[in-house]
Design an enzyme around this catalytic site. Structure first.
Site, mmCIF file in Angstrom:
data_model
loop_
_atom_site.group_PDB
_atom_site.id
_atom_site.type_symbol
_atom_site.label_atom_id
_atom_site.label_comp_id
_atom_site.label_asym_id
_atom_site.label_seq_id
_atom_site.Cartn_x
_atom_site.Cartn_y
_atom_site.Cartn_z
ATOM 1 N N MET A 310 0.778 -1.303 0.053
ATOM 2 C CA MET A 310 0.139 0.123 -0.158
ATOM 3 C C MET A 310 0.842 1.219 -0.033
ATOM 4 O O MET A 310 1.900 0.991 0.515
ATOM 5 C CB MET A 310 -0.950 0.122 1.262
ATOM 6 N N ASP A 313 5.663 4.725 -0.711
ATOM 7 C CA ASP A 313 6.871 4.330 -0.073
ATOM 8 C C ASP A 313 7.936 3.666 -1.074
ATOM 9 O O ASP A 313 7.420 2.702 -1.467
ATOM 10 C CB ASP A 313 6.729 3.555 1.350
#
Length: 371
Positions: A310, A313
């Protein structure tokens, strides 16, 4: 259409709490709950939920057994709730091996710094998992496979943690190595990462000639157990990174949960520096932080791979790596549990290749060592 959720826990208070939180989101609908794994099996067959939240310790049938049964009868994305203890870590990793896709601490104060943030994270994870179909984790139409390769891929679908036999990777004959020279392989991932890392790392030979850096979003209580598990499965060495570790070929260093892993110039490959980092960082460990550090030490000699997860990053760290001349790859959408992190680097124009998970290890070997 709302994502249908089944909530499974032996605590009526926790079932009610999770149900109330999920029901606050108009895109989520709690269609049923269950007190144990046996009830969960019946409710899955009856209500056909898109996602299941599952406790680990329950009477009659525990969560790990329930996950195994569900994956064998009605495959459904499962989000596990676990305790942040050594035993909780081991059990959660067992659940991921059994087929669960992600996990969260059962104590909400361990999820995030405030209640609202914890609520949003739970809702986001359930929605992300609810948008995926399990069979898409191992796509069957992405490459043209011979019958022998189909059998090889089937044999890779589940790994026994005590089985360290060589497993032949699926070959993508169309992949062409760039001819670049490398000194380090670095992999960043989040949701779905433990299984993805296991699939890749178990296919690397013991004499792999470069050090490997692993950044997996994971709590501090879990990374030691995960490193031990990977080390037991892989031919390469795997360890949780420690401050001052001198990087060696054929060894993978897993960033410790709750901390940041950086690289310093030292000797032929570098030295690992582990720090607490800024309190306001969203991720500890952060893929961005490690990627940025690698760009300063290794410049154009790194192969960086962004796997399922998710969020975004890794995108800014990948930008720094690409500017320095290193190569960036991303896992493809079809084989990702959550196509967030790989999508971020792909849409930013940073990734040069989008590769299915079952082809990733073979591509890495061809690219970095020519085999």
């Amino acid at each position: 259409m709302a994502i249908k959720v089944l909530v499974v826990d032996d605590s009526s208070f926790f079932r009610r709490r999770v149900s109330e939180i999920l029901s606050q989101d108009p895109n989520l609908e709690v269609v049923a709950d269950a007190r144990n794994g046996k009830e969960a099996l019946a409710k899955v067959a009856e209500f056909k939920p898109n996602v299941i939240t599952m406790d680990i310790e329950m009477p009659i049938m525990d969560g790990i057994t329930a996950v195994k049964e569900i994956m064998g009868s009605n495959p459904t994305p499962v989000l596990m709730f676990s305790s942040l203890t050594h035993d909780g870590a081991q059990a959660t990793l067992d659940a991921l091996d059994a087929g669960a896709l992600d996990f969260l601490p059962k104590k909400f104060e361990d999820i995030a710094t405030n209640r609202d943030q914890a609520i949003r994270l739970l809702q986001q994870k359930v929605k992300a998992l609810g948008q995926r179909r399990l069979f898409r984790r191992i796509p069957r139409a992405s490459v043209d496979l011979s019958e022998s390769n189909r059998a090889a891929r089937s044999s890779q679908s589940t790994f026994n943690r005590n089985d360290k036999r060589d497993i032949a990777p699926v070959v993508n004959a169309s992949f062409k190595a760039s001819g670049k020279q490398y000194k380090v392989l670095v992999i960043g991932t989040s949701t779905g990462g433990p299984v993805a890392l296991q699939r890749i790392l178990t296919q690397l030979p013991a004499n792999y000639p470069h050090p490997i850096l692993l950044i997996q979003h994971m709590p501090a209580a879990f990374t030691p157990a995960f490193a031990v598990r990977l080390n037991g499965l892989c031919k390469i060495q795997v360890k949780e990174a420690e401050n001052g570790d001198v990087m060696k070929p054929g060894c993978a260093y897993l960033a410790p949960g709750g901390l940041q892993m950086l690289i310093e110039k030292s000797g032929a490959y570098g030295r690992i520096k582990v720090i607490s980092g800024k309190e306001d960082m969203n991720y500890k460990p952060s893929v961005d932080i490690t990627f940025a550090s690698v760009s300063k030490v290794f410049a154009d000699k790194a192969l960086a791979v962004v796997l399922t997860g998710m969020g975004a990053d890794g995108r800014e760290g990948a930008r720094l790596l690409k500017t320095a001349g290193s190569s960036i790859w991303a896992q493809d959408e079809a084989s990702s549990v959550v196509y967030g992190m790989p999508q971020a680097v792909t849409q930013a124009g940073l990734s040069s290749k989008s590769i299915a998970l079952e082809q990733m290890a073979n591509a890495i070997l061809k690219e970095t060592i020519g085999r």
